[in-house]
Design an enzyme around this catalytic site. Structure first.
Site, PDB file in Angstrom:
ATOM      1  N   PHE A   1     -38.598  48.658  55.797  1.00  0.00           N
ATOM      2  CA  PHE A   1     -37.951  47.973  57.338  1.00  0.00           C
ATOM      3  C   PHE A   1     -38.849  47.122  57.683  1.00  0.00           C
ATOM      4  O   PHE A   1     -39.355  47.565  57.954  1.00  0.00           O
ATOM      5  CB  PHE A   1     -37.323  48.748  57.596  1.00  0.00           C
ATOM      6  CG  PHE A   1     -36.206  49.054  57.126  1.00  0.00           C
ATOM      7  CD1 PHE A   1     -34.882  49.388  57.106  1.00  0.00           C
ATOM      8  CD2 PHE A   1     -36.922  50.361  56.918  1.00  0.00           C
ATOM      9  CE1 PHE A   1     -34.218  50.512  56.356  1.00  0.00           C
ATOM     10  CE2 PHE A   1     -35.667  51.600  56.198  1.00  0.00           C
ATOM     11  CZ  PHE A   1     -34.230  51.301  56.285  1.00  0.00           C
ATOM     12  N   ASP A   2     -38.180  45.444  57.984  1.00  0.00           N
ATOM     13  CA  ASP A   2     -39.203  44.666  59.243  1.00  0.00           C
ATOM     14  C   ASP A   2     -37.768  45.493  60.834  1.00  0.00           C
ATOM     15  O   ASP A   2     -37.571  46.466  60.647  1.00  0.00           O
ATOM     16  CB  ASP A   2     -38.156  43.225  59.327  1.00  0.00           C
ATOM     17  CG  ASP A   2     -38.465  43.007  61.040  1.00  0.00           C
ATOM     18  OD1 ASP A   2     -39.767  42.891  61.168  1.00  0.00           O
ATOM     19  OD2 ASP A   2     -37.481  41.729  60.902  1.00  0.00           O
ATOM     20  N   LYS A   3     -39.217  45.508  61.961  1.00  0.00           N
ATOM     21  CA  LYS A   3     -38.339  46.689  63.111  1.00  0.00           C
ATOM     22  C   LYS A   3     -37.764  45.809  64.143  1.00  0.00           C
ATOM     23  O   LYS A   3     -36.524  45.600  64.037  1.00  0.00           O
ATOM     24  CB  LYS A   3     -39.653  46.315  63.932  1.00  0.00           C
ATOM     25  CG  LYS A   3     -39.486  47.044  65.110  1.00  0.00           C
ATOM     26  CD  LYS A   3     -40.530  47.543  66.324  1.00  0.00           C
ATOM     27  CE  LYS A   3     -40.674  46.152  67.070  1.00  0.00           C
ATOM     28  NZ  LYS A   3     -40.194  46.484  68.247  1.00  0.00           N
TER      29      LYS A   3
END
Length: 659
Positions: free
Chosen positions: A344-346
């Site tokens: 996941f990107d944050k």
């Protein structure tokens, strides 16, 4: 990939990009007309025959083109076999059966090709990141030139709130730079000018506080930038290159299909050819042998096999669309079901993407309301994004308004701000600001700050009359549904959930702890994210990447399946992604993974059904135990079965409730 896209574009001049789909529909329309005319029996046979011939034209047009291109290169595939089967059916006067074969196959063909220009669009969207012109400083004058004409060591002037036109180092001025388009950082980064440009190290080795990237957005101050990379070598260009490279790689599924076609089609052709001369061995005439051969060709034509996957994909994609999820093709639908690792990107994916006021800590018995009033008064006079976020949240949380008690606000780049509050000197900023103002920061304050920093907060000290009166902190907070979504993903078998972020490692660790991630990797630039994905692919075989920003595009394109957050996603992420959560609800991710798994199961069922019928029919027709009518009945019956089986996906709810 590019050549393939151009081929499809050139084929689509009559009705635009949907020509192939329209041709498939017209094939079906004329097939139906011919069938009805034939059954009514009130028109001459030539009328129904004409309708079937027109149906053949529309159904076979694109398939014939594809088959021809393969043949001149020395290859035979399912396209050729379908054309041969349809021609054979026509030869023995089974026009309706041949037209139906072409209709079903051409429809699947059209749907498969519909999204072929995705790679080209993603690269075009990336190109829009960089501004087209730059302001260059020559002999004390400003001149606007194309970025293509920029040279290394040129000095460009970047005005407030404008895009930076080249990778380089700041040599004059200080500003806050929004690096989200490149690094994904949720909070603008303070940048300062470098003290000297003599003997500059390599670009990647220069202190990041002095470096700026193409496509990032300048803050409120004008800066001068020394160009260190030409446009073709810039960060944005590297993104474009990475996306184009990984988009053109063939999937394992494609390679497997090619291997199957290489042996299946030639074997069928050889068998059918030999059967034409069966009369030399057994007691029958040439016409009987030819009839047997054509019956085998129809029986062996992989119509049900060809439609088994597209029908399931179409149903799965349609069901996903009902839930606000866009799935771009069968590969993504199939692969997502095999995923056990998700990266996941944050910012904007697991978090809101906006800094929020998280802690207000008055110290030394200072009144909390008076403390937040001071902070509000001072921060409301600043244009810094953090200051705006703090002022907004204080107004919302404490229901207070600005009373114009502050004045003489002075932003000190990289440290904080100084102002006058009620005729007294006030400071809000970091330890360096306090030290420069000769304000003592004791161990108790340092301890409090370190605790907050370890938990991912950005912390500021507040001082009045040379005395520290409290601390405030901000943080990009998790989405409300992030924790429950990750819990659900774990329940359905996702073993590894890793966050890849451009933010500090402490920030990543704090978010990971709050929402239940298995791992967090911080301080990552786009190329670092690509390396992280490569490492995860080597470890786990297949991986999904969920992101929303331009900086995620290369990593998303390299991953097995890329998922873009819809409403918050950049154009590039959406174009690059295989799956887009259109309603921007991350909680739809478990649903789409469950749907993918069920789609995969149904595709396998359909393949076994279609292959089973072929395995049964081919020996029977070779032995002459059935006629062409019965062969077509079984053949098309298997097609109907796989389509009905695929339509079950339209009532999918979740993995636990589906039956």
């Amino acid at each position: 990939m590019k050549d393939k896209i151009e081929e499809e574009h050139n084929h689509s001049q009559i009705f635009g990009k949907k020509t192939e789909l329209y041709f498939a529909v017209l094939c079906g329309v004329f097939l139906l007309i011919g069938f009805l005319i034939e059954k009514l029996g009130i028109f001459p046979t030539s009328v129904s025959l004409s309708s079937y011939i027109i149906s053949y034209f529309f159904g076979g047009y694109f398939i014939t083109i594809e088959a021809y291109k393969k043949i001149i290169k020395g290859g035979f595939d399912i396209d050729f076999l379908m054309i041969a089967a349809a021609a054979g059916a026509a030869y023995i006067n089974s026009w309706a059966e041949g037209a139906l074969l072409l209709f079903l196959f051409s429809l699947g063909h059209a749907l498969e090709h519909y999204a072929m220009n995705k790679a080209k669009k993603s690269i075009e969207a990336l190109g829009k990141l960089s501004p087209k012109t730059a302001l260059i400083k020559k002999r004390g004058k400003l001149e606007e030139i194309s970025i293509k004409d920029l040279r290394i060591n040129d000095v460009i002037v970047v005005k407030p709130n404008s895009k930076i036109a080249a990778d380089g180092v700041i040599i004059k001025g200080n500003s806050s730079i929004n690096q989200a388009p490149i690094t994904g950082e949720s909070i603008p980064v303070d940048k300062t000018s470098i003290t000297t440009i003599d003997n500059l190290p390599e670009f990647n080795e220069i202190d990041k506080h002095h470096v700026v990237y193409t496509g990032t957005i300048n803050g409120d101050n004008s800066i001068d930038v020394l160009v260190l990379k030409l446009s073709e070598d810039s960060t944005v260009s590297r993104l474009i290159k990475m996306v184009s490279e990984v988009e053109t790689q063939k999937s394992p599924t494609q390679r497997l299909t090619k291997k199957f076609e290489k042996w299946y089609v030639p074997v069928v052709i050889i068998v059918v050819f030999l059967l034409c001369f069966a009369y030399l061995i057994i007691d029958e005439n040439f016409n009987d042998s030819l009839y047997r051969a054509i019956t085998v060709l129809v029986a062996a034509s992989p119509c049900a096999l060809a439609i088994s996957t597209p029908s399931a994909v179409l149903s799965g994609v349609a069901r996903a669309a009902q839930k606000g999820v866009l799935i771009k093709g069968g590969k993504a639908l199939e692969d997502l079901g095999e995923i056990t690792t998700i990266a996941f990107d944050k910012t904007g994916t697991l978090t809101e993407g906006k800094p929020k006021l998280t802690n207000v800590i008055p110290l030394n018995h200072f009144d909390e309301i008076e403390f937040v009033q001071l902070v509000l008064e001072v921060e409301s006079l600043s244009n810094h994004p953090l200051a705006k976020a703090i002022a907004k949240d204080i107004k919302s949380q404490y229901k207070i308004e600005v009373e114009n008690k502050a004045s003489n606000v002075n932003a000190i780049q990289g440290k904080g701000i100084r102002a006058t509050y009620n005729q007294k000197e006030a400071f809000i900023g970091n330890v360096k600001l306090m030290e420069s103002a000769n304000i003592n920061v004791d161990e108790f304050v340092i301890s409090k700050m370190e605790h907050l920093l370890e938990n991912g907060h950005t912390v500021m000290i507040v001082a009045l009359k040379k005395q520290i009166i409290g601390l405030i902190s901000v943080m990009d907070t998790p989405r409300k549904t992030a924790k429950s979504t990750l819990k659900r993903l774990k329940e359905i078998g996702i073993k590894h959930m890793i966050m890849l972020t451009g933010d500090h490692q402490n920030v990543g660790n704090a978010i990971a702890k709050q929402i239940g991630l298995t791992e967090a990797k911080g301080n990552l630039l786009p190329e670092d994210k690509v390396e992280a994905i490569k490492s995860l692919l080597q470890r786990d075989g297949k991986i999904a990447m969920v992101g929303d920003g331009v900086n995620d595009a290369p990593a998303m394109a390299l991953s097995t399946v890329s998922v873009a957050m819809g409403a918050a996603g950049s154009d590039v992420a959406l174009e690059t992604a295989d799956v887009a959560l259109m309603s921007d609800k991350i909680e739809n991710l478990p649903f789409v993974i469950g749907l993918s798994r069920q789609s995969k199961r149904i595709i396998k069922q359909n393949i076994w059904i279609s292959l089973g019928v072929v395995v049964l029919l081919v020996p029977v027709t070779i032995l002459g135990l059935t006629n062409i009518g019965l062969a077509v009945a079984f053949h098309e019956g298997s097609t109907i079965v796989v389509v009905i089986n695929a339509l079950r996906l339209l009532r999918f709810k979740n993995e636990l409730s589906f039956n």
